[in-house]
Design an enzyme around this catalytic site. Structure first.
Site, PDB file in Angstrom:
ATOM      1  N   SER A  14       0.647  -1.130   0.070  1.00  0.00           N
ATOM      2  CA  SER A  14       0.082  -0.011  -0.067  1.00  0.00           C
ATOM      3  C   SER A  14       0.976   1.155   0.230  1.00  0.00           C
ATOM      4  CB  SER A  14      -1.061  -0.190   1.204  1.00  0.00           C
ATOM      5  OG  SER A  14      -0.275  -0.149   2.437  1.00  0.00           O
ATOM      6  N   ASP A  72      -7.583  10.964   0.862  1.00  0.00           N
ATOM      7  CA  ASP A  72      -7.669  10.735  -0.449  1.00  0.00           C
ATOM      8  C   ASP A  72      -8.781  11.757  -1.101  1.00  0.00           C
ATOM      9  OD1 ASP A  72      -5.677   9.140  -1.322  1.00  0.00           O
ATOM     10  OD2 ASP A  72      -6.466   7.341  -0.601  1.00  0.00           O
ATOM     11  N   ASP A 149      -5.768  -8.699   1.337  1.00  0.00           N
ATOM     12  CA  ASP A 149      -6.273  -8.127   2.747  1.00  0.00           C
ATOM     13  C   ASP A 149      -7.528  -9.010   3.020  1.00  0.00           C
ATOM     14  OD1 ASP A 149      -4.193  -6.684   2.510  1.00  0.00           O
ATOM     15  OD2 ASP A 149      -5.374  -4.752   2.440  1.00  0.00           O
ATOM     16  N   GLU A 151      -9.698  -7.853   4.998  1.00  0.00           N
ATOM     17  CA  GLU A 151     -10.850  -6.764   5.138  1.00  0.00           C
ATOM     18  C   GLU A 151     -11.451  -6.599   3.908  1.00  0.00           C
ATOM     19  OE1 GLU A 151      -7.829  -6.724   6.497  1.00  0.00           O
ATOM     20  OE2 GLU A 151      -8.002  -6.300   8.571  1.00  0.00           O
ATOM     21  N   THR A 190       9.227  -7.762 -11.756  1.00  0.00           N
ATOM     22  CA  THR A 190       7.943  -7.629 -11.984  1.00  0.00           C
ATOM     23  C   THR A 190       7.163  -8.952 -11.114  1.00  0.00           C
ATOM     24  OG1 THR A 190       8.026  -9.284 -13.797  1.00  0.00           O
ATOM     25  CG2 THR A 190       8.158  -6.868 -14.338  1.00  0.00           C
ATOM     26  N   GLN A 194       3.042  -9.788 -10.988  1.00  0.00           N
ATOM     27  CA  GLN A 194       2.319 -11.123 -11.488  1.00  0.00           C
ATOM     28  C   GLN A 194       1.516 -11.792 -10.326  1.00  0.00           C
ATOM     29  OE1 GLN A 194       5.125 -13.628 -13.487  1.00  0.00           O
ATOM     30  NE2 GLN A 194       6.511 -11.921 -13.721  1.00  0.00           N
ATOM     31  N   CYS A 383      -8.423  26.888  13.333  1.00  0.00           N
ATOM     32  CA  CYS A 383      -9.246  26.116  14.274  1.00  0.00           C
ATOM     33  C   CYS A 383      -8.796  26.239  15.699  1.00  0.00           C
ATOM     34  CB  CYS A 383      -9.585  24.573  13.635  1.00  0.00           C
ATOM     35  SG  CYS A 383     -11.310  24.034  14.387  1.00  0.00           S
ATOM     36  N   HIS A 509     -11.616  25.713   8.722  1.00  0.00           N
ATOM     37  CA  HIS A 509     -10.500  25.030   8.141  1.00  0.00           C
ATOM     38  C   HIS A 509     -10.229  25.698   6.580  1.00  0.00           C
ATOM     39  CE1 HIS A 509      -9.250  22.374  11.240  1.00  0.00           C
ATOM     40  NE2 HIS A 509     -10.614  22.183  11.581  1.00  0.00           N
ATOM     41  N   GLU A 511      -7.937  25.553   4.674  1.00  0.00           N
ATOM     42  CA  GLU A 511      -6.971  24.492   3.730  1.00  0.00           C
ATOM     43  C   GLU A 511      -7.810  23.519   3.079  1.00  0.00           C
ATOM     44  OE1 GLU A 511      -7.451  24.563   7.187  1.00  0.00           O
ATOM     45  OE2 GLU A 511      -7.089  22.459   8.164  1.00  0.00           O
TER      46      GLU A 511
END
Ligand code: GLN
Length: 541
Positions: A14, A72, A149, A151, A190, A194, A383, A509, A511
């Site tokens: 990940s 994300d 995984d 999960e 690779t 695979q 904040c 906030h 941002e």
């Protein structure tokens, strides 16, 4: 048109930039005139990341509608320049909570509730909600974690089923993997790719495209090998080498012909020619050597820069617009309390205290704010950074260390920051703060109004505490300007200190709304003040 879906899975390891890849692909599609949304499926049991420590998870990104989501979603919004909805972040916790509550309600009376089909159907239902909520014609769906995984299995099973539900032209699977580099022989491997494709196949999903991430150049033979072993077209093997500038990824993908390939695979015609000129200017600007300015970010989770992802981005956006390279000094506020790390604060041209929770390091932040106020160093508070500006200023005016926020001292004699009245009776911790977009009226002539060039703005919030109105008079008599107030007059949203080059802080906030092509006005104003200070220092040298 029928809604099209592109599913992103991860292989090998990940944290190789699956989210960025999805965001960049989204941009390629938007450039071709399509309405795009991105959804993140997170296979953990929390209902949302709002209750997790930033050390576990990085920043909690807040949407207009108040959803507390994965960081994300910040990439998606910034890269594609869209506003997403709460249906765009789904967790295992949400899926199970829904199914179990329906079961208790009797919706499945007589049945045995199982992962397949009940959980998978609920996942599919939630994927189906995105186009309705956002109007997207193409929905990109990213699954957190990597294939294999435990999960993520129900999510992958749901995606597998979706191909037969939707048909080949309306569903595409992109597998993002990693090519490890073996230093001894100087080659990229690779084999893990695979294996992960084989694993994906064993679940019943054949990828249509493989994005092979790497820190080293990937040659054509290697791509051909991946195509051969993983059974995808050569054109659909995308070598994506790490770029120093994140915003370059869409340009790299465009150069590799990915946008056109996706159009072809989905049976679509581009509605317009992509125009990358503005985007290219941004990337060139970041790459251009620019004068450096330093901002000390005084926080609690500074060891993990992801905890302040959007703040970092917003600083960079403002720097890009003003032609300076903003370098962040990461200052651990609890260290300041022990007298350590002050050289970083002193060397900086601006101080920023971001959002935060809990008492660790709070006094260090207050000391940094005092330093900025006394030395005339530009300050931006976000904040908690506003609440502590108020605490510091009250302490200064009253000549006492007693004023505090009741978050940190419940029995303080001067609770200048206190729980909002509607928060007092709330016992549950999850999703119960003041969250999402709220309007804020700006005081004409104030620094905030000058920066925004507006009288009314909407900004995203995530907090329980607020300025205690009983202290407004004392603070404003002392020189604090409440330049942003909720339209009902009840809540202070922006505070400024007059008689200072730049000292401004927000309860919201800002941002979260900064975009590479549209830097946030308050960050721009802050970095402008920082640039002036850096310039003045050079003259003084
Ligand atoms: N802990 C403070 C509050 O709950 C500030 C929150 C924040 O900085 N996001 O009000």
């Amino acid at each position: 048109m029928t809604t099209k879906y592109i599913f992103f899975t991860g292989g090998v390891v990940s944290s190789v930039g699956k989210g960025l890849t999805a965001a960049a692909v989204g941009r390629l599609l938007k450039e071709r005139g399509f309405n795009v949304a991105v959804q993140k499926l997170d296979p953990y049991l929390n209902v949302d990341p709002g209750t997790m420590s930033p050390y576990q998870h990085g920043e909690v990104f807040v949407l207009d509608d108040g959803a507390e989501t994965d960081l994300d979603l910040g990439h998606y919004e910034r890269f594609i320049d869209i506003s997403l909805s709460r249906v765009c972040n789904v967790t295992t916790g949400q899926v199970y909570a829904e199914v179990i509550s329906k079961e208790r309600h009797g919706d499945y009376l007589g049945g045995t509730i199982q992962v397949i089909p009940h959980i998978t159907n609920e996942i599919k239902r939630r994927i189906g909600m995105v186009s309705k909520a956002t109007g997207a014609e193409i929905v990109l769906v990213e699954i957190g974690g990597t294939v294999g995984d435990i999960e993520s299995q129900p999510f992958l099973e749901a995606l597998r089923q979706m191909r037969s539900d939707l048909g080949r032209e309306n569903s595409l699977y992109i597998h993002v993997t990693w090519l490890p580099y073996i230093g001894a022989t100087g080659e990229l491997k690779t084999k893990p790719t695979q294996h992960s494709v084989r694993e994906l196949r064993s679940i019943g999903i054949s990828p249509d495209m493989i994005v092979a991430r790497s820190d080293h150049p990937v040659d054509d033979d290697l791509c051909a090998k991946i195509a051969l072993f993983c059974d995808v077209e050569r054109r659909a093997v995308v070598p994506l080498v790490t770029t120093p500038v994140r915003y370059e990824v869409p340009l790299v993908l465009e150069d590799l012909g990915i946008g056109d390939y996706l159009m072809q695979r989905m049976g679509l015609q581009a509605r317009q020619q992509p125009d990358w000129s503005a985007w290219k200017r941004l990337v060139d600007e970041v790459k251009r050597p620019r004068p450096k300015v330093k901002v000390a970010l005084v926080g609690k989770y500074v060891e993990l820069h992801d905890a302040y992802f959007s703040v970092r981005e917003a600083l960079e956006h403002a720097g890009m617009a003003l032609g300076v390279d903003v370098e962040i000094s990461w200052v651990q506020s609890s260290e300041l309390e022990k007298g350590r790390g002050w050289e970083m604060v002193q060397a900086a041209h601006g101080v920023l205290v971001p959002g935060g929770f809990g008492s660790r390091g709070v006094e260090g932040k207050i000391q940094a704010i005092r330093y900025a106020r006394e030395q005339g160093v530009p300050y931006l508070g976000l904040c908690l950074g506003m609440q502590l500006l108020v605490v510091e200023f009250a302490r200064h005016l009253m000549g006492s260390d007693e004023p505090n926020s009741t978050e940190f001292d419940r029995s303080t004699e001067y609770p200048v920051i206190d729980l909002m009245p509607d928060q007092r009776s709330i016992a549950d911790m999850g999703g119960t703060m003041r969250l999402g977009l709220y309007p804020c009226e700006l005081q004409p002539g104030s620094r905030a109004a000058q920066a925004y060039q507006k009288t009314m703005v909407q900004e995203r919030h995530r907090h329980r505490f607020e300025l205690n109105n009983a202290y407004r008079k004392l603070l404003s008599d002392g020189g604090m300007v409440f330049s942003g107030i909720s339209p009902d007059g009840r809540l202070v949203e922006i505070a400024e200190i007059s008689n200072h080059p730049f000292m401004l802080a927000t309860q919201f906030h800002p941002e979260f709304l900064s975009r590479p092509n549209r830097p946030h006005p308050l960050f721009l104003a802050f970095i402008e003040a920082v640039r002036q200070r850096a310039g003045n220092e050079q003259v003084a040298d």
